[in-house]
Motif scaffolding. Structure first.
Motif, PDB file in Angstrom:
ATOM      1  N   ARG A 231     -60.849 -14.394  34.451  1.00 15.68           N
ATOM      2  CA  ARG A 231     -60.714 -12.942  34.303  1.00 15.68           C
ATOM      3  C   ARG A 231     -60.438 -12.667  32.828  1.00 15.68           C
ATOM      4  N   ILE A 232     -61.191 -11.759  32.220  1.00 18.05           N
ATOM      5  CA  ILE A 232     -60.937 -11.424  30.826  1.00 18.05           C
ATOM      6  C   ILE A 232     -59.661 -10.583  30.764  1.00 18.05           C
ATOM      7  N   SER A 233     -58.599 -11.176  30.214  1.00 19.95           N
ATOM      8  CA  SER A 233     -57.309 -10.500  30.172  1.00 19.95           C
ATOM      9  C   SER A 233     -57.054  -9.814  28.836  1.00 19.95           C
ATOM     10  N   SER A 234     -57.841 -10.159  27.822  1.00 17.95           N
ATOM     11  CA  SER A 234     -57.731  -9.476  26.527  1.00 17.95           C
ATOM     12  C   SER A 234     -59.076  -9.578  25.830  1.00 17.95           C
ATOM     13  N   ALA A 235     -59.592  -8.422  25.413  1.00 15.54           N
ATOM     14  CA  ALA A 235     -60.898  -8.383  24.771  1.00 15.54           C
ATOM     15  C   ALA A 235     -60.806  -8.862  23.329  1.00 15.54           C
TER      16      ALA A 235
ATOM     17  N   ARG B  51     -51.716  -9.269  13.465  1.00 16.67           N
ATOM     18  CA  ARG B  51     -53.135  -9.413  13.133  1.00 16.67           C
ATOM     19  C   ARG B  51     -53.985  -9.090  14.352  1.00 16.67           C
ATOM     20  N   PRO B  52     -55.238  -8.708  14.146  1.00 17.06           N
ATOM     21  CA  PRO B  52     -56.139  -8.520  15.285  1.00 17.06           C
ATOM     22  C   PRO B  52     -56.266  -9.808  16.089  1.00 17.06           C
ATOM     23  N   HIS B  53     -56.617  -9.641  17.338  1.00 19.60           N
ATOM     24  CA  HIS B  53     -56.812 -10.802  18.218  1.00 19.60           C
ATOM     25  C   HIS B  53     -58.235 -11.310  18.038  1.00 19.60           C
ATOM     26  N   TYR B  54     -58.371 -12.508  17.488  1.00 19.94           N
ATOM     27  CA  TYR B  54     -59.692 -13.048  17.179  1.00 19.94           C
ATOM     28  C   TYR B  54     -60.250 -13.930  18.296  1.00 19.94           C
ATOM     29  N   GLY B  55     -59.732 -13.772  19.502  1.00 21.40           N
ATOM     30  CA  GLY B  55     -60.240 -14.552  20.623  1.00 21.40           C
ATOM     31  C   GLY B  55     -60.523 -13.677  21.822  1.00 21.40           C
ATOM     32  N   VAL B  56     -61.249 -14.252  22.784  1.00 21.98           N
ATOM     33  CA  VAL B  56     -61.421 -13.661  24.109  1.00 21.98           C
ATOM     34  C   VAL B  56     -60.488 -14.434  25.026  1.00 21.98           C
ATOM     35  N   ASP B  57     -59.542 -13.754  25.658  1.00 22.44           N
ATOM     36  CA  ASP B  57     -58.605 -14.419  26.558  1.00 22.44           C
ATOM     37  C   ASP B  57     -59.191 -14.475  27.961  1.00 22.44           C
ATOM     38  N   LEU B  58     -59.317 -15.695  28.491  1.00 26.08           N
ATOM     39  CA  LEU B  58     -59.873 -15.917  29.822  1.00 26.08           C
ATOM     40  C   LEU B  58     -58.758 -16.437  30.721  1.00 26.08           C
TER      41      LEU B  58
ATOM     42  N   MET C 126     -59.566  -3.262  27.173  1.00 23.43           N
ATOM     43  CA  MET C 126     -60.918  -2.695  27.066  1.00 23.43           C
ATOM     44  C   MET C 126     -61.909  -3.799  26.754  1.00 23.43           C
ATOM     45  N   ILE C 127     -62.949  -3.881  27.579  1.00 19.39           N
ATOM     46  CA  ILE C 127     -63.985  -4.892  27.380  1.00 19.39           C
ATOM     47  C   ILE C 127     -65.204  -4.210  26.789  1.00 19.39           C
ATOM     48  N   PRO C 128     -65.856  -4.810  25.767  1.00 17.53           N
ATOM     49  CA  PRO C 128     -67.028  -4.173  25.148  1.00 17.53           C
ATOM     50  C   PRO C 128     -68.055  -3.782  26.191  1.00 17.53           C
TER      51      PRO C 128
END
Length: 287
Positions: free
Chosen positions: A161-165, A178-185, A1-3
């Motif tokens: 491509r944003i693979s993880s929001a 833990r939550p993912h604190y990055g944007v995966d590109l 899910m992307i914001p």
């Protein structure tokens, strides 16, 4: 899910400190204070005030305005609903309360990771991880006396491509993490990673256990961006970089199941969404 664009716009704001007359304080004692930004969990505020003014966040002195009067404040992923920003000089102070919008973060599941990257147990590996934690912590203490954040940021990859929001709650190999604190590109191995804004290299290392090839860039006042899983590093510690300059190459080193850049941002100890900075601009010069 992307914001969604609606969710992002909902947290955008601009504010001016209350007029001196409205607060019963002589005009000459009030430093100017103008702010804009994305006032939501993981967001930020840019401010402009008297050069050198002390900046307090919820009563704690955390930074100071640059020689041009600019400052930045970050809001953590789990920030509360309200934050007060105060700027203080010898002549007086100005305050502005900001409403921080909540955000519904998605949950993501990743399977097939090597067990040692999810739940390490080997004593030697645990010792290595602790050493790397200390090294990263030192890198995050960098406080460049600049305002390189002033013109906002661009994406560090030209094609991706944003693979993880950002901010997603992660489940790794079936284990809550833990939550993912990055944007995966996601991008092919070898894709050039470019500096999204001017800054100074605060940390660089090619072989971190979790992050793989890792670079930290200090953009001023403790605002630091992070570049993980690189296959090649093209900068050195202390090096000054300009927007668009090559930092390294996309890879899948460390804890990764495919080639991508994990792009992160922190302000002091607060985890921020770097994508919210893309296209941002600091307030204009005060009259």
């Amino acid at each position: 899910m992307i914001p969604s664009r609606r969710a992002m716009i909902g947290g955008l704001g601009a504010a001016v400190a209350l007029p001196a007359a409205a607060r019963g304080v002589p005009e000459r004692a009030i430093p100017p204070l103008v702010m804009n930004g994305a006032w939501r969990q993981g967001g930020y505020a840019f401010g402009r005030t008297t050069p050198g003014a002390l900046v307090l966040v919820d009563g704690e002195a955390l930074t100071a305005a640059s020689p041009t009067g600019l400052f930045v404040v970050g809001f953590d992923r789990d920030a509360g609903p309200r934050t007060e920003i105060e700027v203080r000089t010898d002549a007086g102070s100005a305050r502005q309360a900001l409403d921080i919008a909540p955000y519904a973060f998605p949950s993501t599941r990743i399977d097939g990771l090597p067990p040692a990257t999810v739940e390490p147990s080997d004593p030697a590996l645990l010792a290595r991880i602790q050493q790397e934690v200390a090294l990263k912590a030192e890198g995050f203490t960098s406080r460049a006396e600049t305002d390189d954040f002033r013109d906002g940021f661009v994406w560090p990859l030209e094609t991706y491509r944003i693979s993880s929001a950002w901010g997603a709650q992660r489940v790794l190999n079936g284990t809550p993490a833990r939550p993912h604190y990055g944007v995966d590109l996601a991008a092919p191995t070898g894709t050039v990673i470019r500096a999204p804004a001017d800054g100074r290299v605060a940390f660089v290392r090619p072989d971190m256990h979790f992050e793989g090839g890792l670079t930290l860039i200090d953009h001023g006042q403790g605002l630091i961006t992070c570049y993980l899983h690189q296959s090649r590093l093209d900068v050195e510690l202390g090096q000054r970089v300009r927007r668009g300059e090559a930092l390294g190459r996309v890879g899948m080193s460390g804890r990764a199941t495919g080639p991508h850049l994990c792009w992160r941002m922190k302000w002091r100890d607060r985890n921020m969404d770097p994508s919210l900075m893309v296209g941002a601009r600091s307030p204009q010069a005060l009259a």
